[in-house]
Design an enzyme around this catalytic site. Structure first.
Site, mmCIF file in Angstrom:
data_model
loop_
_atom_site.group_PDB
_atom_site.id
_atom_site.type_symbol
_atom_site.label_atom_id
_atom_site.label_comp_id
_atom_site.label_asym_id
_atom_site.label_seq_id
_atom_site.Cartn_x
_atom_site.Cartn_y
_atom_site.Cartn_z
ATOM 1 N N ASP A 193 128.798 25.578 2.132
ATOM 2 C CA ASP A 193 129.730 25.109 1.121
ATOM 3 C C ASP A 193 130.968 26.003 1.176
ATOM 4 O O ASP A 193 130.929 27.107 1.743
ATOM 5 C CB ASP A 193 129.060 25.187 -0.257
ATOM 6 C CG ASP A 193 130.011 24.864 -1.385
ATOM 7 O OD1 ASP A 193 130.623 23.780 -1.361
ATOM 8 O OD2 ASP A 193 130.179 25.718 -2.279
ATOM 9 N N ASP A 224 134.085 26.222 -1.724
ATOM 10 C CA ASP A 224 134.505 26.799 -3.009
ATOM 11 C C ASP A 224 133.346 27.493 -3.714
ATOM 12 O O ASP A 224 132.314 26.877 -3.991
ATOM 13 C CB ASP A 224 135.082 25.720 -3.920
ATOM 14 C CG ASP A 224 136.346 25.085 -3.344
ATOM 15 O OD1 ASP A 224 136.817 25.576 -2.309
ATOM 16 O OD2 ASP A 224 136.838 24.105 -3.925
ATOM 17 N N ASP A 275 126.464 27.282 -3.772
ATOM 18 C CA ASP A 275 126.472 27.950 -5.086
ATOM 19 C C ASP A 275 126.283 27.016 -6.264
ATOM 20 O O ASP A 275 126.133 27.480 -7.394
ATOM 21 C CB ASP A 275 127.810 28.682 -5.279
ATOM 22 C CG ASP A 275 128.956 27.715 -5.540
ATOM 23 O OD1 ASP A 275 129.263 26.882 -4.652
ATOM 24 O OD2 ASP A 275 129.531 27.762 -6.639
#
Length: 272
Positions: A19, A21, A212
């Site tokens: 991922d 961001d 996240d």
């Protein structure tokens, strides 16, 4: 080598899915400076790095080139599409108009409680995301999905999701935005790319997935080794079942710092 209690055979089939961001990129600044050592090591060992993000192809292309992995495919718009590994790569298909039409066909009282990127100007996208105006313009060049914000009540949200689901749309809540799409998710695209990688290299792919937020959970759970990156900017990912077996681990630090420490540790032993 081991990650948790999982054994990574060697680097020959290793492929990293990440991922952006809040994971490889800092949640607030979008910087990846703290991850530079691990990025350099991956390039040195020729380990593929597949970016898996809610970002558009227009956003991914320059970033992927900047990171030094333009030759690797990328998963765009939360898995709704794949950007092939080529400097001149393009995507096939365009579902964005259908998403907008489905959204706008909802009862006005319900529709008005959701605002997506297409409802916002470039300036508004920039303000809500922290992106520069140039980056925000790229973020609005969508083909497969519509990210946005739910502004209504929880009860109305349930009705909104139920109506869109009946019309074939999936609704995925990420760290910042609620994203609508007709497409696959990051996990399904990871499996697809890993299979292709195995056929091309002759080595069984060993997948490591880092993320996240909630929209990364399926990818983290499906990977041979999943890595949860803590993000103080939101509630984060609750404990997952495969953490007990060591198939999922948690980085000690947030964002690119935790990403760097984890990748350096995994690759160090695998490369011996």
């Amino acid at each position: 080598m081991t990650g948790g209690t999982v054994t990574i055979p060697d680097i020959s089939g290793l492929i990293i899915f990440t991922d952006l961001d809040g994971t490889l990129l800092d949640h607030q600044t979008y910087a990846y400076t703290e991850a530079l050592p691990a990025l350099a090591r991956l390039r040195e060992l020729q380990i593929p790095l597949v970016l898996a993000s809610s970002k558009t192809a227009a956003e991914i292309i320059p970033l992927r080139r900047e990171l030094g992995f333009a030759h690797c495919p990328a998963i765009v718009e939360n898995g709704s599409g794949i950007l092939e590994g080529d400097e001149n790569a393009t995507q096939s298909g365009d579902m964005y108009q259908s998403i907008r039409e489905t959204l706008d066909a909802l009862p006005p009282a319900l529709r008005s409680q959701y605002q997506g990127f297409s409802d916002w100007s470039v300036e508004e996208v920039s303000r809500r995301t922290g992106l520069s105006l140039e980056q925000a313009a790229l973020a609005k060049q969508r083909r497969f999905s519509e990210p946005g914000l739910w502004l209504g009540t929880d009860n109305s949200r349930e009705e909104f999701v139920a109506m869109l689901t009946k019309k074939g749309l999936s609704v995925l809540q990420g760290g910042r935005f609620m994203t609508l799409s007709f497409g696959a998710n990051k996990a399904q695209r990871m499996i697809e790319i890993a299979r292709r990688h195995a056929l091309e290299t002759g080595h069984r792919a060993f997948t490591v997935a880092l993320g996240d937020a909630g929209n990364d959970v399926a990818m983290i759970e499906q990977a041979d080794l999943g890595v949860i990156i803590p993000n103080p900017g939101h509630a984060g990912i609750p404990r997952l079942a495969r953490e007990d077996s060591g198939h999922i681990i948690r980085a000690a630090q947030p964002g690119p710092r935790g990403w760097n420490e984890t990748i350096m540790s995994l690759v160090h032993t695998a490369a011996k």
